[in-house]
Design a protein around this motif. Sequence first.
Motif: not given
Ligand SMILES: [Zn+2]
Length: 181
Positions: A3, A5-6, A17, A19-20
């Motif tokens: 990802c 961003s994260c 993603c 996760n985020c």
């Molecule tokens: Zn992410």
Amino acid sequence: MFCESCGASIPDGQSFCSNCGAAAPVQPEVQAAPQPAPQPVQPVQQYAQPAPQPVQPVQQYAPPVQQVQPVYVQPVVAVPAQPRKSSGMAIAGLIMGIFALVLCWFPGVNWILGLLGLIFSIIGIAKKNGGAKGAAIAGLILTILGVVLSVVVFGAILGTSLNQYVEQAESAASAIAETTY
Ligand SMILES: [Zn+2]
């Protein structure tokens, strides 16, 4: 891939993603492989041709210019063949026959050769010793052939010259006729 961003790992095929929730970075499916630069065409190696050797002047031995007149030279060549052996006459007859055939274009010479060939061949045939009887017979045949051919040639020459004479006479006559009228 990861990802943007994260930094969490995103399994392939997933567009966001887990996760985020950010959108997964679009991965170009086909990585354009850098095309190999076209190889510069190697110039064909040219082997330098060896310089032409200077032509050596061929030594020319000037052959003595012989005015070969078949009319006179040939019989002289033919004559010494006769006396050696018992087969000499037959061979002489054969040679005469060959010359008679070859020289059928020269009527006078041909007839002399033909006469000699005839005599030699007949003597060669009459002499029964030696294995040259075949040569004598061949000589006789060639002689007769040569003389016959010569007569034909001579007749043709006579005929054409006569025709030419007649044609000339005719054209002359017509020319005279044109001037008078
Ligand atoms: Zn992410």
